[in-house]
Write an enzyme that holds these catalytic residues in place. Sequence first.
Site, short mmCIF file in Angstrom:
data_model
loop_
_atom_site.label_atom_id
_atom_site.label_comp_id
_atom_site.label_asym_id
_atom_site.label_seq_id
_atom_site.Cartn_x
_atom_site.Cartn_y
_atom_site.Cartn_z
N GLU A 157 19.15 26.94 44.04
CA GLU A 157 20.01 26.05 44.83
C GLU A 157 20.83 26.79 45.89
OE1 GLU A 157 22.30 23.48 42.33
OE2 GLU A 157 20.55 22.64 41.32
N GLU A 358 15.34 21.66 36.80
CA GLU A 358 16.60 21.18 36.22
C GLU A 358 16.64 19.67 36.31
OE1 GLU A 358 20.33 22.81 37.52
OE2 GLU A 358 19.55 24.86 37.63
#
Length: 781
Positions: A157, A358
């Site tokens: 991320e 995720e």
Amino acid sequence: MSTASFPEGFVWGVSTSAFQIEGATSTDGRGPSIWDVFSADRAEACDHYHRYPEDVRLMKDLGMAAYRFSVSWPRVFPGGSGKVNEAGLDFYDRLLDELLAAGITPYATLYHWDLPQALEELGGWPSRDTAHRFADYAAAVHGRLGDRVDTWFTLNEPWVAAFLGYSDGSHAPGRKSAAEAFKSAHHMMLAHGLATQALRSGGAARVGTVLNISPVLTPAQVSDFGRQLSEEDAEAVARIDALANRQFLEPMLRGSYPAELLPIIERNGGLGHIRDGDLDIIAQPLDLLGVNYYSPSVVQAQPSEPAAPAYPGSEGVLFCTIPTAVTAMGWPIVPNCLSLVLRRLSAEYPELDLMVTENGADFVDVVTGDGIHDVERISFVEEHLRALLSAVEGGARVRGYLVWTLLDNFEWTEGYQRKFGLVHVDFATQKRRPKDSALWYRDVIRRNGLTETPPKRPTLETVAARSGVSRATVSRVVNGEASVSPEVRTAVMRAVKELGYVPNAAARSLVTRRTNAIALVLSVPRQGDALTVAVVQYVTSMLEGAGKQITLMLADTAESHRRIVQQAEARLVDGVVLLPPDRGDTLAERLSRTDVPIVLLGKPAVASLVPYVDVDNAGGAAAATEHLLASGRRRIGMICGPMDLVAVQDRLAGHRAALQRVGAQPLLALADLTRASGAAAARQLLGDEPALDAVFAATDQLAIGALQAARELGRRVPEDLAIVGFDDIDAASATTPGLTTVRVPLAEQALAVARLLLSRLEGRHTTSVVLPTRLVIRESG
């Protein structure tokens, strides 16, 4: 038992990150990371560094085939570069051996936000050199562990690390510069490209990266993906998609920046950091793209809206709330958006393999003697797996699914209060205890799919748990009541069909009388008329749109309190929205005992089981104080008051926390809510502390009074004295100079209140919602 099966060889597992679970932050030569310096909490976390054998056994018992973990950069290079800390790599040696012995495939992530503090002090990610140090780190880790790790992810991320860390300032290292954020994003992608080259030259089998991808939609599109947009909304959606998603997808996968993004970057510090040849390095071929999905980004055009700090270049775009179920973090639950993301990626990059790296949710877990029955988490994961399976059946190249996360852990700025884990951790004893969701996920893995046939003898409670509603709501659906929303009715009937449930006498008799009346209870407003107006307008509009009748009631006397409670006890209303008085009383507590669904606007003075909607007062105050500190102010006074207001108490706490991080002490003056008292408090502060160079006021009214006092005393604002307020009332932009302040989202609070009450009326599990505030910088500060 029939099963909705996933493809053969589909990979099931979990993800974690080093800083969130390892602990041992100063053990075996580990150096500090930016999060060690930034975080107010000690990150001893789950002590995974010492307890990894137990955690690997847990994963084996739960049937995990894959474990995605991150390597701690400061554990390998305590100074960021130079000599390798062999003791740090020894830990990952032991972990890998344990995983492989248990039959679990390791997936290694090289960067999950824990930059060595030594590199931050040399410039951090805005410095180009950091990218080269990352490539050296990648080569060193692969040199030691590459014989046992087949799949490497370079970054996790990068949008979060760049824009929350360097622009918004809510994540480490806490900087607030749009120019530095764009430089950081570019240098992280350059680091990815250089590290990919280093890994491949060392013989790595598969290399990928992990991006948080959220579809960007308008509120109307959330329920209708194909909804046509106005030209203004279409531009807003495309711009946020470029900032959040395509800023990373296109350079990494196509070797170019989105055309509409380059002018934004140029306005925010220029393009000098993007050098010839960079994009060729960044666009290394990838074997796998990790996709982290939690919720969509919902926006619409709003010409007067300032740019959100995390999205420099987002002027004229409003980030919206939507009327849907939410997690305990307040994140909207929209499973079909996962399918939308995966279909989009496979359509735009058809040769690329995907993995959901995720996906999970924070809910309030209740520990009981017979287990942790987290039905909300099971429902969340199940719904997202069904959306994922739909995408796979539609051609998406998804190779696996990793839940976030194995253990309740240290959740970054949220500390230890958020619970994403399949396994509960008692942080006082470090005892692990699998939740119901862990056992459910184990069964999903065993059969490589989701059940379509029912268990034996399903009960009313089974249907309620499967569909995520109350027993009473199941009864209403079974009995055909029209008051239940189509969404909830569909969920309940799907559960009835899946479970093969046959309604019994209990289900037939549980229906409660419905009035479709909602009491909107107003106290004498002291927090500003604008909030009361917004609540009346938006709550009334949304609830009436849902078929409810609104009754306005004033709670200003003991007799009015008694009358309101009597109405609830007599079931003359189905629900109550309560704007609590600023000074504590027992009305909310008395109403909570009537079993009528209640929602509070504003955090109550005493902890309550009644859900409430509030704004992040502490976070807003911390942001204001950190802004003053970042602009060079060192003697900062705060005007507080009245101190019996919960919001003011939280704002003081946030101010103190920000000062404590730099070793400063608060200087306080008390006031009431009037401008005159703000002026008097400012005069007191300036008299007691002549060297004062900034004032933070708990409200805009107090701040405007401080501006008046500064003029009277001959202090120039902002040259001699910076002044910052809180609330962003209409007058704030019209002061001379314009008042820097913290904006409170009035309309979003009101909409969240209505949404929360509707969820309660439908029997959904609900938790309190705390909305973010936003610093609005004008001339005064």
